[in-house]
Design a protein around this motif. Structure first.
Motif, short mmCIF file in Angstrom:
data_model
loop_
_atom_site.label_atom_id
_atom_site.label_comp_id
_atom_site.label_asym_id
_atom_site.label_seq_id
_atom_site.Cartn_x
_atom_site.Cartn_y
_atom_site.Cartn_z
N ASP A 403 0.83 -1.21 0.00
CA ASP A 403 0.00 0.00 0.00
C ASP A 403 0.86 1.26 0.00
O ASP A 403 0.57 2.23 -0.71
N LEU A 404 1.93 1.24 0.81
CA LEU A 404 2.81 2.41 0.86
C LEU A 404 3.47 2.67 -0.48
O LEU A 404 3.71 3.83 -0.85
N LEU A 405 3.77 1.59 -1.20
CA LEU A 405 4.45 1.74 -2.48
C LEU A 405 3.60 2.55 -3.45
O LEU A 405 4.11 3.41 -4.17
N VAL A 406 2.30 2.30 -3.44
CA VAL A 406 1.39 3.06 -4.31
C VAL A 406 1.40 4.54 -3.94
O VAL A 406 1.44 5.42 -4.81
N GLN A 407 1.37 4.81 -2.63
CA GLN A 407 1.37 6.21 -2.18
C GLN A 407 2.68 6.90 -2.52
O GLN A 407 2.69 8.04 -3.02
N TYR A 408 3.80 6.23 -2.27
CA TYR A 408 5.10 6.83 -2.58
C TYR A 408 5.24 7.07 -4.08
O TYR A 408 5.84 8.08 -4.50
N GLN A 409 4.72 6.17 -4.88
CA GLN A 409 4.80 6.37 -6.32
C GLN A 409 4.00 7.59 -6.76
O GLN A 409 4.45 8.38 -7.59
N GLY A 410 2.83 7.75 -6.15
CA GLY A 410 2.02 8.94 -6.46
C GLY A 410 2.71 10.22 -6.04
O GLY A 410 2.72 11.21 -6.80
N VAL A 411 3.30 10.23 -4.84
CA VAL A 411 4.02 11.42 -4.36
C VAL A 411 5.19 11.73 -5.28
O VAL A 411 5.43 12.89 -5.65
N SER A 412 5.94 10.70 -5.66
CA SER A 412 7.10 10.90 -6.52
C SER A 412 6.68 11.46 -7.88
O SER A 412 7.32 12.38 -8.41
#
Length: 486
Positions: A403-412
């Motif tokens: 789940d965090l990976l999706v969020q970090y990808q969006g932020v990046s």
């Protein structure tokens, strides 16, 4: 195999200092290829395979107690041209699993001063054959030291197999973690290199603008400082990458225990071997771990050994009563004539009896074994609870990092859009280097967080299979590996 061969070509010998193979094109080393090479030649894997051979040797030794035994005893005495005695006693014993041991004896005794109990009639040329059995009708009838040794050797095979699985899984999990560390550092190095390129371009552009009077001196200074900072960051990232590559290369071996190193043009890829487990799979994994995890299997094997010791200890409470009975010259005699044996006609019989009155040694052995069994059960219960929690924790981590990976990808991605916008604004003269550097720092930080989250996610997926204790982390069916490399 073709892909694996290509990777081997890109590896070079460290110990003998061979020249590196110069290949201009970048080649990607997948985690799959890395594991294949490890299982083929890694010394720790080979060492783990020796546990299976050790267990087979221990079991063979224990079964040796059931091997038939041939014995011979010869004694001769001559004095002043007189033969006092000439004794030849041979026997062939066949131990059996039920405790009844057949025995064949051949004796040839002669001499002028022969002990009467060893006398054999000259009518049979001083030769005699006895065929009979020995039976423990007390201690050892249902269980004895020979059978105890074999039961314990069988249990040791179970322990050795579990230890082999544990060691192979341990080295595989270590390789997986080191591989993803290598992947993360390679991505960070690439990110820092892109940052240097951008900083270099901005510095060059600022110098040109300064020459045409469109930028102040402070702008060129700021652009140079930014370029220097990016250079330092790139050097740090390169050092981390080289250390991670060396740490991974320690797992690379060729035949004859020759260590290998990774070529500069070899890079990792993002291909994964594991998926995040589903809820139903977690329940099945816990059920498997409760009985087949290497640590649990070792405790189960230890319990089986203690059960065998307990059975023998209880058997030792019985009196020692060994009965032996043999027919003399029947059903066959030294001349190989046959006749039907008859009870009470030409025989020898013996009874050995012993019984310790207080049984302190036997009762002490039972008490010690009972305490060891209780301790083993306590440890087993505690290990199962801890193991269940570790499996659930590894699963929770895997889901959380996904789940965090999706969020970090969006932020990046969003910070990348802001950085691109600032670059366009700078070209249009609508912003300054200070704002652009801030956006670039934010993007680098977000992208680094994304790489770290991706790495942790991949590690957590492998950790789940490692904690459960699947043989070879569940990869054996995927690749058809054979770990017992001779």
């Amino acid at each position: 195999m073709k892909r694996l061969s290509i990777i081997f070509i890109l590896l070079t010998n460290v110990s003998f200092g061979q020249d590196s193979l110069k290949v201009s094109d970048t080649t990607y080393l997948s985690l799959e290829d890395m594991i294949k090479m490890t299982l083929s030649y890694h010394p720790v894997v080979k060492q783990a395979n020796l546990l299976e051979e050790t267990a087979e040797a221990v079991l063979r030794e224990a079964r040796g107690n059931m091997d038939p035994k041939l014995e011979a005893d010869y004694n001769l005495k001559e004095f002043k041209e007189k033969e006092y005695y000439n004794l030849l006693n041979t026997s062939f014993k066949i131990p059996t699993w039920i405790g009844v041991d057949p025995k064949v004896e051949f004796n040839r005794n002669s001499g002028e001063f022969l002990n009467p109990e060893n006398f054999i009639s000259p009518e049979t040329d001083f030769e005699q054959i006895a065929i009979g059995v020995s039976v423990p009708i007390g201690k050892g009838l249902f269980f004895d030291e020979r059978r105890n040794a074999i039961r314990k050797a069988d249990a040791f095979s179970q322990i050795a197999e579990a230890e082999q699985t544990k060691e192979v899984n341990k080295i595989l999990f270590m390789i997986i973690k080191d591989y993803w560390n290598w992947y993360m550092t390679s991505k960070k190095q690439e990110l820092m290199r892109q940052a240097i390129d951008l900083a270099q371009n901005l510095f060059d552009r600022t110098l040109i603008d300064y020459e045409f009077g469109e930028a102040a001196v402070v702008d060129t200074l700021q652009a140079k400082i930014n370029f220097q900072k990016r250079t330092v960051d790139y050097r740090k990232a390169t050092l981390e990458y080289e250390l991670a590559k060396l740490n991974l290369a320690k797992h690379l071996w060729s035949e004859n225990l020759v260590p290998l190193e990774l070529q500069p043009n070899v890079l990792p890829d993002s291909s994964s071997l594991f998926i995040t487990p589903q809820d139903t799979e977690v329940k099945e994994a816990i059920s498997f771990a409760m009985t087949s995890n290497p640590e649990i299997a070792k405790l189960e094997g230890k319990r089986n050994q203690l059960d065998a010791d307990m059975r023998w200890a209880k058997e030792s409470l019985k009196p020692q009563i060994d009965l032996s009975y043999s027919f003399i010259d029947a059903p066959i005699n030294p001349e190989f004539d046959t006749k039907s044996p008859e009870i009470g006609d030409n025989y020898k019989m013996g009874i050995d009896f012993s019984f310790p009155i207080l049984l302190r040694k036997e009762r002490g052995k039972i008490q010690q074994t009972q305490l060891k069994l209780q301790s083993n059960e306590f440890q087993l219960a505690q290990s199962q609870v801890e193991l269940k929690n570790e499996v659930l924790g590894a699963y929770a981590q895997s889901v959380a990092f996904q789940d965090l990976l999706v969020q970090y990808q969006g932020v990046s991605n969003n910070y990348r859009r802001l950085l691109d916008a600032e670059i366009i604004n700078l070209q249009n003269g609508e912003t300054d280097l200070f704002k652009l550097n801030i956006q670039q720092d934010k993007y680098i930080e977000a992208q680094t967080d994304y790489f770290e989250a991706f790495t942790k996610w991949e590690k957590s997926k492998a950790e789940f299979y490692h904690v459960v204790g699947f043989p070879m982390l569940g990869l054996s069916n995927m690749f058809g590996f054979v770990t017992n490399t001779q």
